[in-house]
Design a protein around this motif. Structure first.
Motif, PDB file in Angstrom:
ATOM      1  N   LEU A 109     100.300 -10.528 -77.455  1.00  0.00           N
ATOM      2  CA  LEU A 109     100.209  -9.237 -76.786  1.00  0.00           C
ATOM      3  C   LEU A 109      98.927  -9.171 -75.980  1.00  0.00           C
ATOM      4  O   LEU A 109      97.915  -9.731 -76.369  1.00  0.00           O
ATOM      5  N   LEU A 112     104.905  -0.613 -80.554  1.00  0.00           N
ATOM      6  CA  LEU A 112     103.942  -1.071 -79.543  1.00  0.00           C
ATOM      7  C   LEU A 112     102.536  -1.242 -80.108  1.00  0.00           C
ATOM      8  O   LEU A 112     101.568  -1.292 -79.353  1.00  0.00           O
ATOM      9  N   GLN A 117     109.395  -4.542 -76.232  1.00  0.00           N
ATOM     10  CA  GLN A 117     108.246  -5.334 -75.811  1.00  0.00           C
ATOM     11  C   GLN A 117     108.545  -6.112 -74.532  1.00  0.00           C
ATOM     12  O   GLN A 117     107.658  -6.308 -73.703  1.00  0.00           O
TER      13      GLN A 117
END
Length: 159
Positions: free
Chosen positions: A27, A50, A139
């Motif tokens: 990420l 998230l 995502q």
């Protein structure tokens, strides 16, 4: 990096099914994500999904527009069926004020509830996230926005 581990589920000595477990993709913890939904439980779920990103959550279009006026978000995820203003209203305002951000916008929908929103859903040139969705699908939608943002930033540096 993405790793895939396959583990057999067994009862006794026979293999009945295979479970696939994937490690989460790397990420970009600096990515700023705006989530707009009028259902508190959906906002909480989105924030959990998230985790690792910088997430700002809001329940209405006017507040979202206020955030957008201050921050150039990497991705915007907005529900279509909002009240009093809809996700279509956010889309139109973003098109007018921040056209460079349109590739970063993803609209969520479980199905439009009014004829106007059904027409919008059928004709709008926007990324769609159909409910229900899982963490990986969300995502991926966010990653499209982050990738667009990086591409735009790189283009500005080169000029």
């Amino acid at each position: 990096a993405c790793f895939e581990i396959r583990l057999p589920f067994t009862t006794g000595s026979s293999v009945e099914s295979i479970a696939v477990v994937r490690a989460p993709e790397e990420l970009d913890s600096s990515a700023r994500i705006l989530v707009v939904d009028d259902e508190p439980s959906i906002l909480r779920m989105m924030q959990r999904f998230l985790r690792g990103y910088q997430v700002e959550a809001t329940h209405d279009v006017d507040e979202a527009l206020s955030h957008l006026a201050k921050v150039d978000f990497d991705a915007v995820i907005c529900d279509l069926n909002l009240r009093p203003k809809s996700g279509a209203d956010l889309y139109l305002e973003m098109t007018r004020r921040w056209p460079h951000m349109m590739p970063r916008l993803t609209m969520m929908t479980g199905g439009a509830v009014t004829p106007e929103l059904r027409r919008f859903e059928a004709t709008a040139s926007v990324n769609w996230l159909k409910k229900p969705f899982d963490r990986r699908t969300l995502q991926a939608a966010v990653q499209r926005g982050v990738t667009d943002r990086r591409r735009a930033s790189t283009a500005l540096v080169r000029t």
